[in-house]
Structure formats: C-alpha cells, structure tokens
Design an enzyme around this catalytic site. Sequence first.
Site, mmCIF file in Angstrom:
data_model
loop_
_atom_site.group_PDB
_atom_site.id
_atom_site.type_symbol
_atom_site.label_atom_id
_atom_site.label_comp_id
_atom_site.label_asym_id
_atom_site.label_seq_id
_atom_site.Cartn_x
_atom_site.Cartn_y
_atom_site.Cartn_z
ATOM 1 N N ARG A 202 -1.480 -8.788 13.162
ATOM 2 C CA ARG A 202 -1.922 -7.809 12.151
ATOM 3 C C ARG A 202 -2.639 -8.509 10.998
ATOM 4 O O ARG A 202 -3.620 -7.980 10.456
ATOM 5 C CB ARG A 202 -0.730 -6.990 11.655
ATOM 6 C CG ARG A 202 -0.263 -5.986 12.726
ATOM 7 C CD ARG A 202 1.126 -5.449 12.446
ATOM 8 N NE ARG A 202 1.206 -4.723 11.199
ATOM 9 C CZ ARG A 202 2.304 -4.645 10.443
ATOM 10 N NH1 ARG A 202 3.416 -5.261 10.816
ATOM 11 N NH2 ARG A 202 2.277 -3.974 9.327
ATOM 12 N N ARG B 245 10.882 -1.872 11.755
ATOM 13 C CA ARG B 245 9.631 -1.464 12.403
ATOM 14 C C ARG B 245 9.332 -2.353 13.587
ATOM 15 O O ARG B 245 9.409 -3.571 13.473
ATOM 16 C CB ARG B 245 8.480 -1.532 11.393
ATOM 17 C CG ARG B 245 8.144 -0.198 10.782
ATOM 18 C CD ARG B 245 7.088 -0.333 9.724
ATOM 19 N NE ARG B 245 5.807 -0.809 10.240
ATOM 20 C CZ ARG B 245 4.674 -0.719 9.567
ATOM 21 N NH1 ARG B 245 4.665 -0.164 8.363
ATOM 22 N NH2 ARG B 245 3.551 -1.170 10.070
ATOM 23 N N LYS C 149 0.825 -1.208 0.000
ATOM 24 C CA LYS C 149 0.000 0.000 0.000
ATOM 25 C C LYS C 149 0.867 1.269 0.000
ATOM 26 O O LYS C 149 0.597 2.197 -0.738
ATOM 27 C CB LYS C 149 -0.901 0.052 1.249
ATOM 28 C CG LYS C 149 -1.930 -1.048 1.342
ATOM 29 C CD LYS C 149 -2.888 -0.806 2.512
ATOM 30 C CE LYS C 149 -2.217 -0.770 3.874
ATOM 31 N NZ LYS C 149 -1.669 -2.070 4.327
ATOM 32 N N ARG D 145 -10.114 0.865 7.962
ATOM 33 C CA ARG D 145 -9.665 -0.497 8.205
ATOM 34 C C ARG D 145 -10.797 -1.358 8.742
ATOM 35 O O ARG D 145 -10.564 -2.487 9.180
ATOM 36 C CB ARG D 145 -8.510 -0.496 9.200
ATOM 37 C CG ARG D 145 -7.144 -0.735 8.539
ATOM 38 C CD ARG D 145 -6.088 -0.568 9.599
ATOM 39 N NE ARG D 145 -4.851 -1.252 9.339
ATOM 40 C CZ ARG D 145 -3.788 -0.693 8.787
ATOM 41 N NH1 ARG D 145 -3.825 0.536 8.338
ATOM 42 N NH2 ARG D 145 -2.678 -1.385 8.669
ATOM 43 N N ARG E 81 11.041 -6.854 5.033
ATOM 44 C CA ARG E 81 10.952 -5.444 5.431
ATOM 45 C C ARG E 81 11.467 -5.244 6.853
ATOM 46 O O ARG E 81 12.096 -4.234 7.156
ATOM 47 C CB ARG E 81 9.491 -4.977 5.337
ATOM 48 C CG ARG E 81 9.275 -3.556 5.778
ATOM 49 C CD ARG E 81 7.883 -3.056 5.452
ATOM 50 N NE ARG E 81 6.878 -3.552 6.389
ATOM 51 C CZ ARG E 81 5.562 -3.354 6.243
ATOM 52 N NH1 ARG E 81 5.109 -2.710 5.187
ATOM 53 N NH2 ARG E 81 4.717 -3.801 7.136
HETATM 54 P P1 AMP Z 1 0.207 0.479 8.695
HETATM 55 O O1 AMP Z 1 1.405 1.369 8.617
HETATM 56 O O2 AMP Z 1 -0.857 0.879 7.722
HETATM 57 O O3 AMP Z 1 0.565 -0.983 8.582
HETATM 58 O O4 AMP Z 1 -0.420 0.686 10.145
HETATM 59 C C1 AMP Z 1 0.347 0.388 11.315
HETATM 60 C C2 AMP Z 1 -0.541 0.296 12.533
HETATM 61 O O5 AMP Z 1 -1.233 1.536 12.733
HETATM 62 C C3 AMP Z 1 -1.652 -0.740 12.465
HETATM 63 O O6 AMP Z 1 -1.193 -2.032 12.808
HETATM 64 C C4 AMP Z 1 -2.636 -0.187 13.496
HETATM 65 O O7 AMP Z 1 -2.178 -0.430 14.815
HETATM 66 C C5 AMP Z 1 -2.531 1.308 13.241
HETATM 67 N N1 AMP Z 1 -3.504 1.767 12.224
HETATM 68 C C6 AMP Z 1 -3.239 2.213 10.969
HETATM 69 N N2 AMP Z 1 -4.359 2.566 10.317
HETATM 70 C C7 AMP Z 1 -5.379 2.336 11.179
HETATM 71 C C8 AMP Z 1 -6.801 2.478 11.102
HETATM 72 N N3 AMP Z 1 -7.410 2.924 9.990
HETATM 73 N N4 AMP Z 1 -7.530 2.132 12.194
HETATM 74 C C9 AMP Z 1 -6.949 1.681 13.314
HETATM 75 N N5 AMP Z 1 -5.622 1.505 13.452
HETATM 76 C C10 AMP Z 1 -4.838 1.828 12.404
#
Ligand code: AMP
Length: 192
Positions: A145, A134, A13, A89, A128
């Site tokens: 996740r 991370r 993404k 999400r 990654r």
């Molecule tokens: P990402 O970088 O998109 O993988 O997001 C990393 C983390 O941020 C996720 O595992 C969630 O803990 C939090 N997060 C990101 N987007 C959302 C969302 N729309 N709703 C809730 N938590 C989110």
Amino acid sequence: MKLLLIGPPGSGKGTQGDRLAQRFGLAHIAAGDLLRAEVQARTPIGRAAAAYLDRGDLVPDEVVIELVVPVVIKAVEEGKGYVLDGFPRSVGQAKVARGQVEEAGATPDAVIYLDVSREELVRRILARATIEGRSDDTAEVVRNRLHVFDEATHPLVDYYRDRGLLRVVDANRSEDEVAADILAAVGDLAEG
Ligand code: AMP
C-alpha cells in the site's frame, strides 16, 4: 466547503476527515469505507473489489469512480459540503472525476495533503492493526500500500499544486495538533 484529503495509509485521513465533518457539518465520504461496505454486502462491486483490497492494490478506476462520484454529487445536491478521503488515488482518477463533478458544481475548493514520515506511518499502521484487525494491515500488504501510494497517489501532490489547490499539513504530530493545523489551513473557506 468541499475538500479532498490526500495522504498515505496511516496518515490520519479517516480521523481528520471525521473531525472536519463534525466541525463544519460536512458529509465525510471515505472511498475505502464505501468499498469495504460493498465487500461485506457481497454486491457485484464488492466481489470485483475484494481481491484488490486484500492485496493493497488500487481497485480499477471505473469501479471506484462509479461508486464514489455519485455520493459526492448527492452530498452537494443536498446542499452539503464534503470531505472526501481516499479518492482520487491517482491522477487518472482525478481527471475522469473532475469532468463528472464539474457539471454538478461539486469541484473541490482545496486539497489537503497529510505529509507523514515513513517511520511514523509504519509505527501507526502496526498499532492500528492490533486495534482494528483490518485484513490489509499485515506487514506485506502495508508495504504494497505504501508502494502504491508512492507510485500512483503521490503524483497528485504536484497535480493539485499546479492547479493552485494544494495545502500541505505536517501530519507527523498528535491528532489534536494536526487537526488545529488543518483548521488553520482551511480557515479562509469557512463561512462565518
Ligand atoms: P483506505 O481505507 O483508504 O486505506 O483504502 C483501503 C483500500 O481500498 C485500498 O488499499 C485500495 O485497495 C482500496 N481503495 C480505496 N480508495 C481507492 C481508490 N480511490 N482507488 C482505488 N482503490 C481504492
């Protein structure tokens, strides 16, 4: 062009969002990046969100919506399109956000679902982890996740299909191949 990018962790993404933003001059808004910035800056939102990120759980809806939706609306008010990755999400988030963005004329034109096999995801996330370091790319958190994606986020695929917005891209292939398919999938939305 106003786009949502949906996909499991490791589906590309962020990378594909960057490429789309560059190609069409869109604001690239990444919910995870916005949250990580709040955590780093130790803001009240960041303090409330940190434990959820560490566990790989979803941050509570009201926190994320308050953080992300104004950024989306601002982009549109400034005359820009957007590519939004990592939000919504869940169907619950989608429904609440929809009412808020509709008023601002910021409703998405299309939703791209980056479809990737579980094997390929695990391979990418572990790769990654060694590069980016991370804290939520550890084996246990990654497992959570992926589970959260299946339970909470995947239902958005049917939700947006029913609304006639869904465009599915096979994202198991190389970055360039996936980018080409995304361009083909949104070609009708490009102006000029
Ligand atoms: P990402 O970088 O998109 O993988 O997001 C990393 C983390 O941020 C996720 O595992 C969630 O803990 C939090 N997060 C990101 N987007 C959302 C969302 N729309 N709703 C809730 N938590 C989110």
